[in-house]
Scaffold this motif. Structure first.
Motif, PDB file in Angstrom:
ATOM      1  N   PHE A   8      39.286  27.204  49.800  1.00 46.60           N
ATOM      2  CA  PHE A   8      40.170  26.051  49.657  1.00 46.60           C
ATOM      3  C   PHE A   8      39.401  24.832  49.162  1.00 46.60           C
ATOM      4  CE2 PHE A   8      42.030  22.174  51.422  1.00 46.60           C
ATOM      5  CZ  PHE A   8      43.247  22.200  50.775  1.00 46.60           C
ATOM      6  N   ALA A   9      38.221  24.603  49.701  1.00 44.10           N
ATOM      7  CA  ALA A   9      37.408  23.464  49.260  1.00 44.10           C
ATOM      8  C   ALA A   9      37.030  23.613  47.787  1.00 44.10           C
ATOM      9  CB  ALA A   9      36.161  23.349  50.118  1.00 44.10           C
ATOM     10  N   PHE A  10      36.722  24.838  47.372  1.00 44.02           N
ATOM     11  CA  PHE A  10      36.379  25.104  45.972  1.00 44.02           C
ATOM     12  C   PHE A  10      37.562  24.811  45.061  1.00 44.02           C
ATOM     13  CE2 PHE A  10      36.352  28.229  42.487  1.00 44.02           C
ATOM     14  CZ  PHE A  10      35.190  27.837  41.835  1.00 44.02           C
ATOM     15  N   ILE A  11      38.745  25.277  45.447  1.00 45.07           N
ATOM     16  CA  ILE A  11      39.953  25.062  44.636  1.00 45.07           C
ATOM     17  C   ILE A  11      40.309  23.576  44.586  1.00 45.07           C
ATOM     18  CG2 ILE A  11      42.435  25.494  44.536  1.00 45.07           C
ATOM     19  CD1 ILE A  11      41.810  28.301  45.659  1.00 45.07           C
ATOM     20  N   VAL A  18      40.061  18.954  37.123  1.00 47.28           N
ATOM     21  CA  VAL A  18      40.997  19.282  36.033  1.00 47.28           C
ATOM     22  C   VAL A  18      41.795  18.046  35.643  1.00 47.28           C
ATOM     23  CG1 VAL A  18      43.121  20.540  35.513  1.00 47.28           C
ATOM     24  CG2 VAL A  18      41.179  21.744  36.461  1.00 47.28           C
ATOM     25  N   ARG A  19      42.171  17.238  36.598  1.00 48.53           N
ATOM     26  CA  ARG A  19      42.947  16.030  36.297  1.00 48.53           C
ATOM     27  C   ARG A  19      42.137  15.026  35.485  1.00 48.53           C
ATOM     28  NH1 ARG A  19      44.433  16.021  42.255  1.00 48.53           N
ATOM     29  NH2 ARG A  19      46.146  17.484  42.333  1.00 48.53           N
ATOM     30  N   GLU A  20      40.818  15.037  35.653  1.00 49.91           N
ATOM     31  CA  GLU A  20      39.970  14.048  34.995  1.00 49.91           C
ATOM     32  C   GLU A  20      39.480  14.498  33.620  1.00 49.91           C
ATOM     33  OE1 GLU A  20      36.904  13.640  37.853  1.00 49.91           O
ATOM     34  OE2 GLU A  20      38.176  12.599  39.292  1.00 49.91           O
ATOM     35  N   LYS A  33      38.740  29.027  36.837  1.00 47.87           N
ATOM     36  CA  LYS A  33      38.042  28.982  38.127  1.00 47.87           C
ATOM     37  C   LYS A  33      39.044  28.918  39.278  1.00 47.87           C
ATOM     38  CE  LYS A  33      33.754  26.699  36.766  1.00 47.87           C
ATOM     39  NZ  LYS A  33      32.949  25.473  36.964  1.00 47.87           N
ATOM     40  N   ILE A  34      40.083  28.113  39.102  1.00 44.80           N
ATOM     41  CA  ILE A  34      41.093  27.977  40.159  1.00 44.80           C
ATOM     42  C   ILE A  34      41.831  29.296  40.369  1.00 44.80           C
ATOM     43  CG2 ILE A  34      43.291  26.852  40.722  1.00 44.80           C
ATOM     44  CD1 ILE A  34      42.125  24.350  39.269  1.00 44.80           C
ATOM     45  N   VAL A  35      42.238  29.934  39.277  1.00 44.93           N
ATOM     46  CA  VAL A  35      42.948  31.216  39.381  1.00 44.93           C
ATOM     47  C   VAL A  35      42.046  32.270  40.020  1.00 44.93           C
ATOM     48  CG1 VAL A  35      43.954  33.089  38.014  1.00 44.93           C
ATOM     49  CG2 VAL A  35      44.546  30.733  37.508  1.00 44.93           C
ATOM     50  N   PHE A  36      40.789  32.303  39.618  1.00 45.74           N
ATOM     51  CA  PHE A  36      39.851  33.247  40.204  1.00 45.74           C
ATOM     52  C   PHE A  36      39.690  33.008  41.702  1.00 45.74           C
ATOM     53  CE2 PHE A  36      35.484  34.418  41.391  1.00 45.74           C
ATOM     54  CZ  PHE A  36      35.556  35.775  41.151  1.00 45.74           C
ATOM     55  N   GLY A  37      39.628  31.752  42.108  1.00 45.04           N
ATOM     56  CA  GLY A  37      39.523  31.429  43.532  1.00 45.04           C
ATOM     57  C   GLY A  37      40.747  31.876  44.315  1.00 45.04           C
TER      58      GLY A  37
END
Length: 82
Positions: A8-11, A18-20, A33-37
């Motif tokens: 969760f911390a990684f995501i 991603v927003r920046e 990376k998010i999907v993989f997590g």
């Protein structure tokens, strides 16, 4: 700290970056990376489901989880905490 908290911390960290990001290639890498997590977390959770649990019970558990999350986020928005 268990594996779910680490994932969760990684995501969460990656969602902020991603927003920046303005570059589309970097944004795609961050989304991967998010999907993989997420896939890693679901796979880890699936490995720890006891063998005597039926699919119906798993579906009910996910339903209760999502309903609870919905109510919590609505309450947080109502009280203007998020």
């Amino acid at each position: 700290m268990n594996i779910f908290q680490i994932i969760f911390a990684f995501i969460e960290k990656n969602l902020k970056t991603v927003r920046e990001i303005e570059d589309s290639d970097e944004r795609k890498k961050q989304w991967l990376k998010i999907v993989f997590g997420i896939v890693l977390a679901l796979g880890y959770g699936a490995l720890h489901v006891p063998p005597y649990v039926s699919i119906r019970e798993v579906i009910y558990a996910f339903g209760i989880l999502f309903i609870t999350l919905y109510v919590v986020f609505r309450a947080l928005k109502y009280f203007k905490l998020i």
